[in-house]
Scaffold this motif. Sequence first.
Motif, PDB file in Angstrom:
ATOM      1  N   ILE A 221      40.252 -27.934  17.597  1.00 14.29           N
ATOM      2  CA  ILE A 221      39.116 -28.373  16.791  1.00 14.29           C
ATOM      3  C   ILE A 221      38.047 -27.298  16.833  1.00 14.29           C
ATOM      4  O   ILE A 221      37.727 -26.761  17.897  1.00 14.29           O
ATOM      5  CB  ILE A 221      38.527 -29.696  17.315  1.00 14.29           C
ATOM      6  N   THR A 222      37.498 -26.962  15.671  1.00 16.90           N
ATOM      7  CA  THR A 222      36.357 -26.049  15.612  1.00 16.90           C
ATOM      8  C   THR A 222      35.137 -26.854  15.178  1.00 16.90           C
ATOM      9  O   THR A 222      35.239 -27.769  14.359  1.00 16.90           O
ATOM     10  CB  THR A 222      36.585 -24.887  14.632  1.00 16.90           C
ATOM     11  N   TYR A 223      34.016 -26.516  15.749  1.00 16.56           N
ATOM     12  CA  TYR A 223      32.761 -27.220  15.480  1.00 16.56           C
ATOM     13  C   TYR A 223      31.777 -26.245  14.845  1.00 16.56           C
ATOM     14  O   TYR A 223      31.648 -25.106  15.291  1.00 16.56           O
ATOM     15  CB  TYR A 223      32.180 -27.775  16.783  1.00 16.56           C
ATOM     16  N   HIS A 224      31.101 -26.709  13.825  1.00 14.36           N
ATOM     17  CA  HIS A 224      30.158 -25.879  13.083  1.00 14.36           C
ATOM     18  C   HIS A 224      28.829 -26.619  12.979  1.00 14.36           C
ATOM     19  O   HIS A 224      28.798 -27.835  12.831  1.00 14.36           O
ATOM     20  CB  HIS A 224      30.683 -25.602  11.671  1.00 14.36           C
ATOM     21  N   LEU A 225      27.752 -25.859  13.029  1.00 17.21           N
ATOM     22  CA  LEU A 225      26.415 -26.399  12.825  1.00 17.21           C
ATOM     23  C   LEU A 225      25.704 -25.511  11.818  1.00 17.21           C
ATOM     24  O   LEU A 225      25.672 -24.288  11.986  1.00 17.21           O
ATOM     25  CB  LEU A 225      25.619 -26.424  14.135  1.00 17.21           C
TER      26      LEU A 225
ATOM     27  N   ARG B 134      11.617 -30.538  12.101  1.00 17.89           N
ATOM     28  CA  ARG B 134      11.951 -31.953  12.184  1.00 17.89           C
ATOM     29  C   ARG B 134      13.154 -32.220  11.284  1.00 17.89           C
ATOM     30  O   ARG B 134      13.163 -31.825  10.115  1.00 17.89           O
ATOM     31  CB  ARG B 134      10.785 -32.830  11.754  1.00 17.89           C
ATOM     32  N   ILE B 135      14.165 -32.889  11.814  1.00 15.42           N
ATOM     33  CA  ILE B 135      15.368 -33.210  11.040  1.00 15.42           C
ATOM     34  C   ILE B 135      15.057 -34.324  10.050  1.00 15.42           C
ATOM     35  O   ILE B 135      14.551 -35.381  10.438  1.00 15.42           O
ATOM     36  CB  ILE B 135      16.523 -33.604  11.972  1.00 15.42           C
ATOM     37  N   THR B 136      15.351 -34.059   8.778  1.00 19.47           N
ATOM     38  CA  THR B 136      15.120 -35.058   7.724  1.00 19.47           C
ATOM     39  C   THR B 136      16.417 -35.639   7.169  1.00 19.47           C
ATOM     40  O   THR B 136      16.394 -36.676   6.505  1.00 19.47           O
ATOM     41  CB  THR B 136      14.308 -34.449   6.563  1.00 19.47           C
ATOM     42  N   ASP B 137      17.554 -34.983   7.426  1.00 20.35           N
ATOM     43  CA  ASP B 137      18.838 -35.481   6.942  1.00 20.35           C
ATOM     44  C   ASP B 137      19.953 -34.863   7.776  1.00 20.35           C
ATOM     45  O   ASP B 137      19.821 -33.746   8.269  1.00 20.35           O
ATOM     46  CB  ASP B 137      19.028 -35.109   5.463  1.00 20.35           C
ATOM     47  N   VAL B 138      21.036 -35.617   7.930  1.00 20.28           N
ATOM     48  CA  VAL B 138      22.210 -35.155   8.674  1.00 20.28           C
ATOM     49  C   VAL B 138      23.442 -35.464   7.827  1.00 20.28           C
ATOM     50  O   VAL B 138      23.603 -36.583   7.349  1.00 20.28           O
ATOM     51  CB  VAL B 138      22.346 -35.863  10.041  1.00 20.28           C
ATOM     52  N   LEU B 139      24.295 -34.460   7.640  1.00 22.43           N
ATOM     53  CA  LEU B 139      25.518 -34.626   6.860  1.00 22.43           C
ATOM     54  C   LEU B 139      26.692 -34.109   7.691  1.00 22.43           C
ATOM     55  O   LEU B 139      26.614 -33.035   8.283  1.00 22.43           O
ATOM     56  CB  LEU B 139      25.416 -33.835   5.558  1.00 22.43           C
ATOM     57  N   HIS B 140      27.765 -34.896   7.756  1.00 21.95           N
ATOM     58  CA  HIS B 140      28.967 -34.508   8.499  1.00 21.95           C
ATOM     59  C   HIS B 140      30.090 -34.197   7.525  1.00 21.95           C
ATOM     60  O   HIS B 140      30.310 -34.930   6.570  1.00 21.95           O
ATOM     61  CB  HIS B 140      29.434 -35.647   9.417  1.00 21.95           C
ATOM     62  N   TYR B 141      30.785 -33.114   7.786  1.00 25.51           N
ATOM     63  CA  TYR B 141      32.009 -32.758   7.062  1.00 25.51           C
ATOM     64  C   TYR B 141      33.149 -32.783   8.080  1.00 25.51           C
ATOM     65  O   TYR B 141      32.985 -32.312   9.207  1.00 25.51           O
ATOM     66  CB  TYR B 141      31.951 -31.331   6.505  1.00 25.51           C
ATOM     67  N   MET B 142      34.289 -33.300   7.680  1.00 26.62           N
ATOM     68  CA  MET B 142      35.480 -33.290   8.528  1.00 26.62           C
ATOM     69  C   MET B 142      36.641 -32.782   7.692  1.00 26.62           C
ATOM     70  O   MET B 142      36.733 -33.087   6.496  1.00 26.62           O
ATOM     71  CB  MET B 142      35.810 -34.703   9.024  1.00 26.62           C
TER      72      MET B 142
ATOM     73  N   ILE C 299      28.446 -30.150  11.157  1.00 27.99           N
ATOM     74  CA  ILE C 299      27.210 -30.926  11.050  1.00 27.99           C
ATOM     75  C   ILE C 299      26.238 -30.072  10.264  1.00 27.99           C
ATOM     76  O   ILE C 299      25.979 -28.917  10.618  1.00 27.99           O
ATOM     77  CB  ILE C 299      26.615 -31.261  12.428  1.00 27.99           C
ATOM     78  N   ARG C 300      25.712 -30.625   9.196  1.00 30.65           N
ATOM     79  CA  ARG C 300      24.715 -29.917   8.374  1.00 30.65           C
ATOM     80  C   ARG C 300      23.391 -30.646   8.537  1.00 30.65           C
ATOM     81  O   ARG C 300      23.290 -31.844   8.268  1.00 30.65           O
ATOM     82  CB  ARG C 300      25.168 -29.932   6.918  1.00 30.65           C
ATOM     83  N   LEU C 301      22.382 -29.960   9.031  1.00 27.29           N
ATOM     84  CA  LEU C 301      21.053 -30.521   9.235  1.00 27.29           C
ATOM     85  C   LEU C 301      20.107 -30.006   8.170  1.00 27.29           C
ATOM     86  O   LEU C 301      20.131 -28.821   7.833  1.00 27.29           O
ATOM     87  CB  LEU C 301      20.492 -30.121  10.602  1.00 27.29           C
ATOM     88  N   CYS C 302      19.279 -30.890   7.671  1.00 32.44           N
ATOM     89  CA  CYS C 302      18.158 -30.489   6.824  1.00 32.44           C
ATOM     90  C   CYS C 302      16.900 -30.669   7.657  1.00 32.44           C
ATOM     91  O   CYS C 302      16.717 -31.712   8.309  1.00 32.44           O
ATOM     92  CB  CYS C 302      18.099 -31.358   5.570  1.00 32.44           C
ATOM     93  N   VAL C 303      16.041 -29.649   7.666  1.00 31.88           N
ATOM     94  CA  VAL C 303      14.830 -29.696   8.474  1.00 31.88           C
ATOM     95  C   VAL C 303      13.604 -29.356   7.623  1.00 31.88           C
ATOM     96  O   VAL C 303      13.715 -28.732   6.566  1.00 31.88           O
ATOM     97  CB  VAL C 303      14.897 -28.724   9.671  1.00 31.88           C
ATOM     98  N   GLU C 304      12.475 -29.811   8.129  1.00 34.55           N
ATOM     99  CA  GLU C 304      11.178 -29.439   7.548  1.00 34.55           C
ATOM    100  C   GLU C 304      10.278 -28.978   8.678  1.00 34.55           C
ATOM    101  O   GLU C 304      10.494 -29.361   9.846  1.00 34.55           O
ATOM    102  CB  GLU C 304      10.541 -30.621   6.816  1.00 34.55           C
ATOM    103  N   LEU C 305       9.312 -28.173   8.356  1.00 30.23           N
ATOM    104  CA  LEU C 305       8.345 -27.756   9.367  1.00 30.23           C
ATOM    105  C   LEU C 305       7.408 -28.895   9.688  1.00 30.23           C
ATOM    106  O   LEU C 305       7.030 -29.672   8.811  1.00 30.23           O
ATOM    107  CB  LEU C 305       7.525 -26.559   8.849  1.00 30.23           C
TER     108      LEU C 305
END
Length: 92
Positions: free
Chosen positions: A6-10, A61-69, A81-87
């Motif tokens: 398994i490979t993990y990506h951020l 600050r994390i505003t959204d989290v999206l997972h891909y498998m 794991i794809r994170l969306c952030v704002e200052l």
Amino acid sequence: MKALPITYHLEISQDSLRNDPVVSLESSTPFQTFAVGDKLAWAGFSDAAWYPEPRNGQLLRITDVLHYMWDIPESNIGHKIRLCVELCEIDD
């Protein structure tokens, strides 16, 4: 059934998941669990192309989290794991 590696990506995007990632990491071990509202320090990502550039006293600050498998038969399994952030300010 053969166990596959398994490979993990951020990936971290600023302001929208539609924007290109400003941070991309890969690991052989899982990343921690992230949740909307969690705060991250940006200073460890010195090569990131933040816009605008964070100032001292600001965090991400994390505003959204999206997972891909994905599963590539006979090859590997992936989890991104794809994170969306704002200052935000430290005290926000």
